[in-house]
Design a protein around this motif. Sequence first.
Motif, PDB file in Angstrom:
ATOM      1  N   ILE A   1       4.104 -11.285   2.017  1.00 49.06           N
ATOM      2  CA  ILE A   1       3.594 -10.047   1.410  1.00 49.06           C
ATOM      3  C   ILE A   1       3.632  -8.947   2.466  1.00 49.06           C
ATOM      4  CG2 ILE A   1       1.630  -8.968   0.247  1.00 49.06           C
ATOM      5  CD1 ILE A   1       0.716 -11.842  -0.467  1.00 49.06           C
ATOM      6  N   ASP A   2       4.067  -7.766   2.087  1.00 54.43           N
ATOM      7  CA  ASP A   2       4.247  -6.691   3.053  1.00 54.43           C
ATOM      8  C   ASP A   2       2.946  -6.210   3.687  1.00 54.43           C
ATOM      9  OD1 ASP A   2       6.961  -6.729   2.687  1.00 54.43           O
ATOM     10  OD2 ASP A   2       6.950  -5.180   1.134  1.00 54.43           O
TER      11      ASP A   2
ATOM     12  N   VAL B   1      -6.058 -11.122   8.715  1.00 50.18           N
ATOM     13  CA  VAL B   1      -5.738 -10.915   7.304  1.00 50.18           C
ATOM     14  C   VAL B   1      -4.333 -10.327   7.171  1.00 50.18           C
ATOM     15  CG1 VAL B   1      -6.358  -9.689   5.188  1.00 50.18           C
ATOM     16  CG2 VAL B   1      -8.161 -10.606   6.667  1.00 50.18           C
ATOM     17  N   VAL B   2      -3.997  -9.375   8.022  1.00 52.13           N
ATOM     18  CA  VAL B   2      -2.666  -8.767   7.997  1.00 52.13           C
ATOM     19  C   VAL B   2      -1.602  -9.818   8.320  1.00 52.13           C
ATOM     20  CG1 VAL B   2      -1.140  -7.090   9.098  1.00 52.13           C
ATOM     21  CG2 VAL B   2      -3.510  -6.470   8.573  1.00 52.13           C
ATOM     22  N   ARG B   3      -1.870 -10.660   9.320  1.00 53.99           N
ATOM     23  CA  ARG B   3      -0.921 -11.725   9.678  1.00 53.99           C
ATOM     24  C   ARG B   3      -0.765 -12.713   8.525  1.00 53.99           C
ATOM     25  NH1 ARG B   3      -3.499 -11.558  14.745  1.00 53.99           N
ATOM     26  NH2 ARG B   3      -4.684 -13.435  14.238  1.00 53.99           N
ATOM     27  N   PHE B   4      -1.872 -12.986   7.852  1.00 55.28           N
ATOM     28  CA  PHE B   4      -1.821 -13.886   6.703  1.00 55.28           C
ATOM     29  C   PHE B   4      -0.862 -13.335   5.640  1.00 55.28           C
ATOM     30  CE2 PHE B   4      -3.236 -14.359   2.317  1.00 55.28           C
ATOM     31  CZ  PHE B   4      -3.081 -15.731   2.135  1.00 55.28           C
ATOM     32  N   CYS B   5      -0.982 -12.055   5.352  1.00 55.69           N
ATOM     33  CA  CYS B   5      -0.110 -11.441   4.345  1.00 55.69           C
ATOM     34  C   CYS B   5       1.357 -11.624   4.715  1.00 55.69           C
ATOM     35  CB  CYS B   5      -0.435  -9.956   4.201  1.00 55.69           C
ATOM     36  SG  CYS B   5      -2.054  -9.612   3.470  1.00 55.69           S
ATOM     37  N   ARG B   6       1.684 -11.393   5.969  1.00 53.84           N
ATOM     38  CA  ARG B   6       3.067 -11.537   6.414  1.00 53.84           C
ATOM     39  C   ARG B   6       3.530 -12.983   6.314  1.00 53.84           C
ATOM     40  NH1 ARG B   6       2.327  -7.772  11.823  1.00 53.84           N
ATOM     41  NH2 ARG B   6       2.320  -5.741  10.752  1.00 53.84           N
TER      42      ARG B   6
ATOM     43  N   GLN C   1      -0.395  -4.604  -1.016  1.00 53.74           N
ATOM     44  CA  GLN C   1       0.491  -5.382  -1.886  1.00 53.74           C
ATOM     45  C   GLN C   1      -0.183  -6.679  -2.344  1.00 53.74           C
ATOM     46  OE1 GLN C   1       1.585  -3.787   0.868  1.00 53.74           O
ATOM     47  NE2 GLN C   1       2.768  -2.255  -0.266  1.00 53.74           N
ATOM     48  N   LEU C   2      -1.009  -7.245  -1.482  1.00 54.72           N
ATOM     49  CA  LEU C   2      -1.764  -8.446  -1.860  1.00 54.72           C
ATOM     50  C   LEU C   2      -2.689  -8.146  -3.029  1.00 54.72           C
ATOM     51  CD1 LEU C   2      -2.847 -11.369  -1.332  1.00 54.72           C
ATOM     52  CD2 LEU C   2      -4.496 -10.316   0.230  1.00 54.72           C
TER      53      LEU C   2
ATOM     54  N   VAL D   1     -11.337 -10.711  -4.594  1.00 56.15           N
ATOM     55  CA  VAL D   1     -10.456 -10.199  -3.541  1.00 56.15           C
ATOM     56  C   VAL D   1      -9.661  -8.994  -4.033  1.00 56.15           C
ATOM     57  CG1 VAL D   1      -8.523 -10.755  -2.013  1.00 56.15           C
ATOM     58  CG2 VAL D   1     -10.303 -12.451  -2.432  1.00 56.15           C
ATOM     59  N   ALA D   2      -9.296  -8.983  -5.309  1.00 55.81           N
ATOM     60  CA  ALA D   2      -8.540  -7.855  -5.858  1.00 55.81           C
ATOM     61  C   ALA D   2      -9.303  -6.543  -5.716  1.00 55.81           C
ATOM     62  CB  ALA D   2      -8.202  -8.109  -7.322  1.00 55.81           C
ATOM     63  N   GLY D   3     -10.617  -6.617  -5.620  1.00 52.77           N
ATOM     64  CA  GLY D   3     -11.426  -5.412  -5.471  1.00 52.77           C
ATOM     65  C   GLY D   3     -11.994  -5.207  -4.088  1.00 52.77           C
TER      66      GLY D   3
END
Length: 305
Positions: free
Chosen positions: A77-78, A68-73, A82-83, A49-51
């Motif tokens: 995580i901004d 995925v964006v909602r998951f970060c929030r 940032q993830l 995932v880091a890549g």
Amino acid sequence: MAMAASWGSNRGFAESRVPLTTRIRGALGGLQPAMARVGSFIVAHPKDVAGMTISSLAEATEVSEATVVRFCREVGIDGYSQLRLGLALELGARSEVDDRFEGSTDISPEDTLASAVEKILYADARSVEDTAKSISMETLAAVVGHVTNARRIDIFGVGASGLVGLDLHQKLHRIGLISFSHIDPHQAMVSAALLDDTCVAIAISHSGVTTDTIEALATAKKKGATSVAVTNAPRSPLAAAADYVLTTSAMETTFRSAATGSRLAQLAVVDSLFVGVAQQRFEESMHALDETRRVIASKRVHGTE
């Protein structure tokens, strides 16, 4: 006279030290299925995932990029960049042992006894280590203060969590505090209904979704007792019912129902709470320990001390 807790605030301690994958693992139980799928994939494949681009992760987990964006929030995580940065930093700090067990400590039929034991001990050690990083010293100090000055402490939990509750009960009892541990759901509700604002109620549940434990804590809180949750899921219904949440960060193996890593993580929190309370009422605690040790000494086989 018991002294109030005197530790200073340590806000941000947990957030700044806990590994990102550990935070995500603890949040999984409170996420919607699609976001939980994203989180589970990240925990299992942090290097990949880091890549990955956001579209690649969305495709791999069969969700939309917006999910995925909602998951970060949801996990604090901004954004996706940032993830990836957080994962890269965590991976860079990992040991060779961490890399060897990356993604899974699951035990399969093909594992030898030696490899199974190695996985179990790694998961247990990581559970205690990550819990030490996750627990908030500010929250722990507040709970220590309430327990130290409580008229009565009631502890709720079922299954393996109930056994941890019994351990906390006997520790508090040994230093002269009035405490009760309830593993029977009906008895827990009866006792919770009799509490008031001079009491503390502590509920223990790895998942944070055990209805019997949640109901007992909610009843105690309604009666005015200070409510404390010990859980691996800080977004769970149990956590929502508590005034204070002491968070564990357990890594489990295939045999989750055996509650291996979670039990040790809970015991680490219980031991920390007990030592904090004993320290705050040091003279009374030492006197009580000496007295109880003296009466128990007669039960030992002569000549073994």
